[in-house]
Design a protein around this motif. Structure first.
Motif, mmCIF file in Angstrom:
data_model
loop_
_atom_site.group_PDB
_atom_site.id
_atom_site.type_symbol
_atom_site.label_atom_id
_atom_site.label_comp_id
_atom_site.label_asym_id
_atom_site.label_seq_id
_atom_site.Cartn_x
_atom_site.Cartn_y
_atom_site.Cartn_z
ATOM 1 N N ALA A 40 0.809 -1.065 0.227
ATOM 2 C CA ALA A 40 0.076 0.031 0.370
ATOM 3 C C ALA A 40 0.723 0.819 0.049
ATOM 4 N N GLU A 41 1.960 1.161 1.175
ATOM 5 C CA GLU A 41 2.772 2.631 0.774
ATOM 6 C C GLU A 41 4.151 2.032 0.002
ATOM 7 N N GLN A 90 12.617 -4.148 -15.464
ATOM 8 C CA GLN A 90 12.150 -2.477 -15.247
ATOM 9 C C GLN A 90 11.536 -2.747 -13.355
ATOM 10 N N SER A 91 11.352 -1.879 -12.606
ATOM 11 C CA SER A 91 11.010 -2.328 -11.440
ATOM 12 C C SER A 91 9.307 -1.447 -11.773
ATOM 13 N N VAL A 144 8.337 -8.483 -6.814
ATOM 14 C CA VAL A 144 9.418 -8.564 -7.948
ATOM 15 C C VAL A 144 10.036 -7.654 -7.863
ATOM 16 N N HIS A 145 9.938 -6.486 -7.501
ATOM 17 C CA HIS A 145 10.397 -5.531 -6.995
ATOM 18 C C HIS A 145 11.186 -5.657 -5.885
ATOM 19 N N ARG A 146 10.640 -6.519 -4.650
ATOM 20 C CA ARG A 146 10.913 -5.970 -3.707
ATOM 21 C C ARG A 146 12.068 -6.844 -3.671
ATOM 22 N N ASP A 152 -1.214 1.289 -10.291
ATOM 23 C CA ASP A 152 -1.613 0.341 -10.393
ATOM 24 C C ASP A 152 -0.755 -0.612 -10.229
ATOM 25 N N VAL A 153 0.552 -1.056 -9.168
ATOM 26 C CA VAL A 153 0.869 -2.213 -9.449
ATOM 27 C C VAL A 153 0.694 -2.919 -8.545
#
Length: 240
Positions: A49-50, A91-92, A105-107, A97-98
Motif C-alpha cells: 500500500a505504501e 524494470q521495476s 518482484v521489485h522487492r 496500479d502495481v
C-alpha cells in the motif's frame, strides 16, 4: 486447480527446471492467487500500500555497524565480491496500479543480495540456482514473473548475465525450495530497517534454516563476469 505454492512444490518434486516452471505459473488465475497469498503475509499488505522503497545506506555506513550485524555482513559480502546494487536487467514497477505480485518482484529484485547474505549463498553459478530455488519456494509466481521479464530484456545477452541466462535450465533444488517455503515471513519485513540486528538472530526470526554443511561456503565459478573469489561464508564470524 492447484494454487501457486502447491504447483511449485509439485514442480520441485518432479525435478523441473526453473525455465519449465515459468509458463505454468504465469496464468491469470495463478497471478490472482499469488496476489491474495502475498497480501496474507503479515506486513506485506502495508508495504504494498505504501509502495515502500527506501534508499540503501552508503556502504561505509553499513561497514561501520557492529561485527555480526546484518548490515555489517551485507557490506562485507558486497565488498568481498565487488558487487553493486541493482544488478539484474529488469524494470521495476512502483506505480499506483502495481499488483502485489509485481511489487514483490521489485522487492525481491532489490533485496536479492540481502537474500544471499541471509541465506548464506555465495555468488557462484551453483549457488545462484540455489538462491533462485529459495525464492521459488517463497514466492513462486513472483519469481516466474521476474524470470519471464528478465528473459526478454535486451541486456540479458551481455556477458555479465551469463549465469542468469543459465538459471533457466537449472533444476529446482529441494533443500533450498524448502528453506524458502519456510521463510515467507521475509516478504513482509522492512529489511532496510534491520541493519543493526545480529545476522543469526535475524535468520531465526525469519525462519531461515541453516544450510547443510556440505553446501555452506560452496564456492565456484561466477560466469556472470563477476568477481570469482574464495567463498565468503567460510568462518564462524562471517556466518554469524
Amino acid at each position: 486447480m492447484s494454487g501457486p505454492n502447491e504447483l511449485a512444490r509439485g514442480l520441485m518434486q518432479r525435478g523441473a527446471t526453473l525455465g519449465e516452471a515459468i509458463p505454468l505459473l504465469r496464468t491469470t488465475g495463478l497471478q490472482a492467487a499469488s496476489d491474495a497469498a502475498l497480501l496474507s503475509v503479515p506486513g506485506f499488505r502495508r508495504l504494498h500500500a505504501e509502495r515502500w522503497d527506501p534508499p540503501l545506506p552508503e556502504p561505509e555506513t553499513l561497514a561501520a555497524l557492529p561485527v555480526g550485524s546484518f548490515g555489517h555482513a551485507y557490506a562485507g559480502y558486497m565488498e568481498h565480491y565487488r558487487l553493486s546494487a541493482d544488478f539484474f536487467p529488469i524494470q521495476s514497477r512502483l506505480g499506483a496500479d502495481v499488483t502485489p505480485t509485481q511489487y514483490a518482484v521489485h522487492r525481491l529484485n532489490k533485496s536479492h543480495d540481502f537474500l544471499h547474505v541471509l541465506g548464506a549463498y555465495e555468488t557462484s553459478d551453483a549457488d545462484e540456482i540455489a538462491i533462485q530455488s529459495f525464492v521459488f519456494g517463497m514466492a513462486p509466481v513472483a519469481l516466474a514473473t521476474f524470470l519471464a521479464e528478465a528473459a526478454v530484456h535486451p541486456d540479458i545477452r551481455h556477458d555479465r548475465y551469463k549465469h542468469l541466462r543459465d538459471i533457466y535450465s537449472g533444476h529446482i533444488q529441494a533443500e533450498d525450495f524448502e528453506r524458502g517455503a519456510a521463510a515467507t515471513a521475509l516478504l513482509g519485513e522492512r529489511l532496510e530497517t534491520l541493519w543493526e540486528v545480529p545476522l543469526e538472530e535475524l535468520r531465526q526470526r525469519l525462519g531461515i534454516a541453516a544450510r547443510a554443511p556440505g553446501h555452506l561456503g560452496r564456492g565456484g565459478e561466477n560466469s556472470c563476469g563477476g568477481f570469482t573469489a574464495l567463498p565468503f561464508f567460510t568462518t564462524a564470524i562471517r556466518a554469524a
